[in-house]
Design an enzyme around this catalytic site. Structure first.
Site, PDB file in Angstrom:
ATOM      1  CB  CYS A   1      -1.113  -0.165   1.071  1.00 10.65           C
ATOM      2  SG  CYS A   1      -0.145   0.313   2.776  1.00 10.65           S
TER       3      CYS A   1
ATOM      4  CB  CYS B   1       4.341  -0.449   1.687  1.00  8.33           C
ATOM      5  SG  CYS B   1       3.359  -1.500   2.467  1.00  8.33           S
TER       6      CYS B   1
ATOM      7  CB  CYS C   1      39.810 -28.419 -17.883  1.00  2.38           C
ATOM      8  SG  CYS C   1      40.650 -27.743 -16.352  1.00  2.38           S
TER       9      CYS C   1
ATOM     10  CG  ASP D   1      12.796  25.622 -34.861  1.00  2.00           C
ATOM     11  OD1 ASP D   1      12.812  26.644 -35.325  1.00  2.00           O
ATOM     12  OD2 ASP D   1      13.192  24.752 -35.683  1.00  2.00           O
TER      13      ASP D   1
ATOM     14  CG  ASP E   1      16.498  20.542 -34.438  1.00  2.00           C
ATOM     15  OD1 ASP E   1      16.821  20.684 -33.011  1.00  2.00           O
ATOM     16  OD2 ASP E   1      17.183  21.112 -35.329  1.00  2.00           O
TER      17      ASP E   1
ATOM     18  CG  ASP F   1      15.170  24.061 -31.764  1.00  2.91           C
ATOM     19  OD1 ASP F   1      15.730  25.327 -32.284  1.00  2.91           O
ATOM     20  OD2 ASP F   1      14.761  23.496 -32.346  1.00  2.91           O
TER      21      ASP F   1
END
Length: 827
Positions: A24, A27, A91, A511, A710, A714
């Site tokens: 809950c 917690c 090995c 823009d 972009d 910017d």
């Protein structure tokens, strides 16, 4: 990976933990408080729906310190799995050495080494650096294997196991509780059943049977509430489990006394409430089971993204094509993708031509043509041709991996409204326990006979009904579903709180270049006089302009190439500053330039007066062509508006937003474009460094502002706006300055993002209203407020059912966002 490092080393100093055991909002508050107390922790945000803690640090600290802080308040941190590739093993004894070295590292719970694959898998909380150092000391070289996308298998398996355990416990609790309910409640509802029980097995034997069945319910399926609930209570940090544990145990113990030592109780109070204890456990388990199923559906967006990753790649190595797991692909590998297959990693095409379905990245359904030099993105689907490309991004650097990280970050984040909820719910459970105690005392002192019975029943009802699960789930589940749906639409929210900010936007500033327009000039208009042929003039002009690197010149050359026109050799070339260019081709003199250049050359441009006027009204600056001092043609080159822009502007207006354009273009061109698109406000002739001032100006005039750019040029303006949205084309995902990344180049994504934010915030408000209203209204009812006037009491069983259903309602309401359709929203 940051999550696996014992020390935080990146510039942001962040860590995250997967936490289990939270039930809950209280917690959540306790885990956050515990983490924030650790020296070096700047902030901690815990999400109940994702069960994740995102921690910001002031300085590097050991991961184990954070884990201990979580464990001290009664919750567990889920083990992580880290994979290494190991060189030098020959090995079985090598395997044993490496495993022994790994298991000796602090925090390792399990280590498995495979000689055939030369891989080691480590479970626990150890640091990557410590593990690599241990392998190095054992005499071997190790490298961590970074998966392309997060491995969800372990997490999904764990959740499936939790659901199956809940289903098992629910089934057992129901089977055991049903006879108890029938024996006790049935005899109250149906007098004939009461008489039948009394005449056959006897009421006392009925109580003995209820005692056995209820004891089994509490000991087996109900055990989880006591294991978690009482330790939390003893730490003075009660949670939902504590409420259920105290309430059911109170009813059970009272019934126990009534069954085996009735003489202890006051006259008239001897009664049993086994059915309340047993049925409450069954109903709470039902709620948790339904909640677990719904939670699984909220995280489906991430699961779907993960499933987009290809498992195998066809790689050309040593002049042979071999199939290898995607994790073994390295940058520079040549990869072959056949029709219908998923592209395994990001790359650049070196051979072939095809169309690729990139809808998983951009949200755009139309396949994109790919040829030599085209970029391809891992997870997208190759359609009709075979492509060979070279890998440029693998593992965690791929576009898909970045998208998943962004979605996870957004789903794990917290809105301002959720912080308020958490503060309230942190004190909610202790307040409920106090309310239950007061309810018990008031009924015991002032209640009608049997007062003890009334006091117990109403106190238990208050404890059970007040669990703040619904409040804790109200915000994070909506964020999870909303941001997941956004990813499917090609809209990536980098932070969940952006949803709240975006909804409050009053104006959207855009823009022009690359956002409203294609971002590259093209030849839009070309007319010739009656004495010249179109193809001949265009080929001569393109030949002249091929000597120039200017974007306008390149647009003319590209137009000629698209028409397969042959470009003649230029004998001489000269640029006239501020006027145009002069060239000689095959004995002909060609002049290309503005109207003032033609006037200087005494070339009459009046035949194109009408065309020039039209071009000017459209915001285009015409260029003229003269061949041997005779007017030959008129040219206009412009950055064309994207075909999707007009509908996107219309959608923004339908959402009640104003649209402003910020551009470096001259005012006349800007106004022409604004008129054509219906843009409300224009700020033109702005230098790149002046965009921030333009944003401030618009913010002062209109209020909250969203800026669309972009994401590269910017960056300052994106950071200055209340919300920055970066228009990408699938290559700039991790744009740090933007709050929202729009994967396609389509401005419609802005309207989609804003519409989705409005829908998500509306959904959160609905959830919070019902969660709070439910608790505020029903706690007094459970306490017996309506009894003096109406004789109404709320049975603990109905309280448990209502509490369970409130959480399911909130989750169900949040899941409606999965069906969000921006097209329908805009209508």
């Amino acid at each position: 990976m940051m999550a696996n490092s014992p020390y935080s080393t990146d510039s942001d100093l962040k860590m995250n933990l997967q936490i289990e055991g939270m039930t809950c909002a209280s917690c959540v508050g306790r885990v956050e408080t515990a983490l924030k107390k650790v020296d070096g922790v700047k902030d901690a945000v815990v999400n109940l729906a994702t069960e994740r803690a995102d921690i910001s640090l002031d300085k590097p600290i050991q991961r184990q310190q954070l884990i201990q802080a979580v464990e001290q308040v009664g919750y567990d941190v889920i083990d992580e799995k880290i994979e290494f590739s190991i060189d030098g093993m020959t090995c079985a004894s090598c395997v044993s050495r490496v495993e022994k070295a790994l298991k000796a590292v602090d925090g390792v719970k399990e280590a498995v080494v495979n000689l055939a694959t030369e891989r080691a898998t480590v479970s626990g909380h150890a640091s990557v650096d410590a593990l690599i150092a241990a392998i190095d000391r054992a005499g071997y070289d190790a490298k961590q294997i970074q998966n392309a996308v997060p491995n969800q298998t372990q997490h999904l398996e764990k959740k499936d196991k939790e659901r199956s355990e809940l289903k098992r416990d629910l089934t057992l609790a129901t089977v055991l509780a049903l006879p108890v309910f029938i024996l006790e409640m049935g005899s109250h509802i149906f007098p004939s059943l009461h008489h039948w029980i009394a005449q056959t097995i006897g009421m006392q034997n009925s109580w003995y049977l209820q005692f056995i069945l209820t004891t089994l319910v509490l000991l087996i399926p109900g055990r989880r509430f006591y294991v978690h609930g009482f330790p939390a209570l003893f730490r003075f940090a009660p949670d939902m489990n504590s409420l259920v544990a105290v309430g059911t145990l109170a009813a059970y113990l009272f019934s126990l006394v009534a069954t085996f030592a009735p003489q202890i109780l006051p006259a008239g109070t001897v009664n049993v409430y086994y059915e309340a204890a047993a049925v409450i456990v069954a109903l709470i388990l039902l709620g948790r089971f339904l909640e677990a199923k719904a939670k699984g559906r909220t995280s489906e967006a991430i699961q779907r993204l993960v499933s987009l990753q290809a498992k195998i790649a066809h790689v050309s190595r040593n002049n042979q094509v071999v199939d290898i797991p995607i994790d073994e692909v390295v940058v520079g590998d040549f990869i072959i993708v056949k029709p219908g297959e998923r592209i395994p990693v990001d790359g650049k095409v070196v051979d072939g031509q095809s169309f690729v379905d990139e809808s998983m990245i951009t949200g755009e359904p139309i396949p994109v043509e790919k040829k030599v030099e085209s970029d391809v993105v891992g997870g997208t689907i190759n359609q009709n041709g075979t492509l060979t490309f070279t890998a440029v991004a693998v593992g965690g650097e791929t576009m898909l991996a970045q998208i998943i990280r962004l979605v996870e970050q957004a789903q794990g984040s917290k809105m301002p409204i959720q912080a308020v909820v958490d503060k309230v719910t942190l004190w909610f459970v202790p307040a409920v326990m106090l309310a239950a105690t007061l309810t018990f005392l008031i009924w015991l002192i002032f209640g009608p006979s049997p007062a003890l019975t009334f006091a117990l029943v109403n106190a238990v009802a208050v404890l059970i009904i007040a669990c703040p699960c619904a409040m804790g789930l109200a915000t994070p589940t909506s964020i999870m579903v909303g941001t997941g749906r956004g990813a499917e639409l090609g809209v990536l929210f980098r932070k969940g709180e952006v949803l709240q900010l975006l909804k409050d936007s009053k104006i959207v500033a855009v823009d022009k270049t690359g956002t409203l327009t294609e971002g590259r000039p093209v030849l839009t208009d070309f007319e010739v006089t009656q004495n010249f042929k179109y193809e001949h003039v265009l080929s001569l002009v393109a030949a002249v302009e091929s000597r120039s690197e200017h974007p306008i010149a390149q647009a003319i050359v590209n137009a000629a190439k698209r028409q397969n026109l042959k470009l003649s050799r230029v004998d001489s070339f000269d640029s006239v500053t501020g006027m145009g260019v002069l060239a000689t081709i095959d004995g002909h003199t060609i002049h290309v330039g503005a109207d003032r250049y033609m006037l200087q050359l005494n070339v009459d441009i009046s035949p194109f007066a009408h065309t020039a006027q039209r071009l000017g009204d459209e915001g285009k600056s015409p260029l003229y062509v003269a061949i041997d001092h005779e007017l030959a043609g008129i040219i206009a080159v412009a950055d064309p508006i994207k075909s999707t822009t007009p509908s996107a502007i219309k959608a923004l207006h339908q959402l009640g937003l104003e649209v402003a354009m910020i551009t470096g273009d001259n005012a006349r061109t800007a106004q022409a474009i604004a008129r054509k698109l219906g843009i409300d406000q224009v700020i033109a002739e702005v230098l790149p460094e002046g965009k921030v001032d333009a944003i401030k100006q618009l913010k002062a005039q209109h209020g909250n502002i969203a800026f669309v750019g972009d994401g590269i040029n910017d960056a300052p303006a994106l950071a200055e706006a209340d919300v920055g949205l970066a228009i990408g084309t699938g290559t700039d995902v991790a744009i740090e300055s933007a709050d929202v990344v729009l994967m396609s180049g389509n401005l419609q994504g802005v309207a989609n993002a804003i519409a989705l934010s409005k829908a998500t915030i509306g959904n959160i408000h609905q959830n919070l209203f019902w969660a709070f209203a439910y608790n505020v209204l029903l706690i007094p009812v459970a306490a017996g407020l309506l009894y003096p006037a109406y004789g109404i009491l709320l049975s603990p069983i109905f309280a448990a059912g209502a509490m369970a259903l409130s959480s399911v309602f909130v989750l169900g309401n949040a899941l409606r966002l999965r069906r969000f359709n921006p097209t329908l929203t805009a209508q």
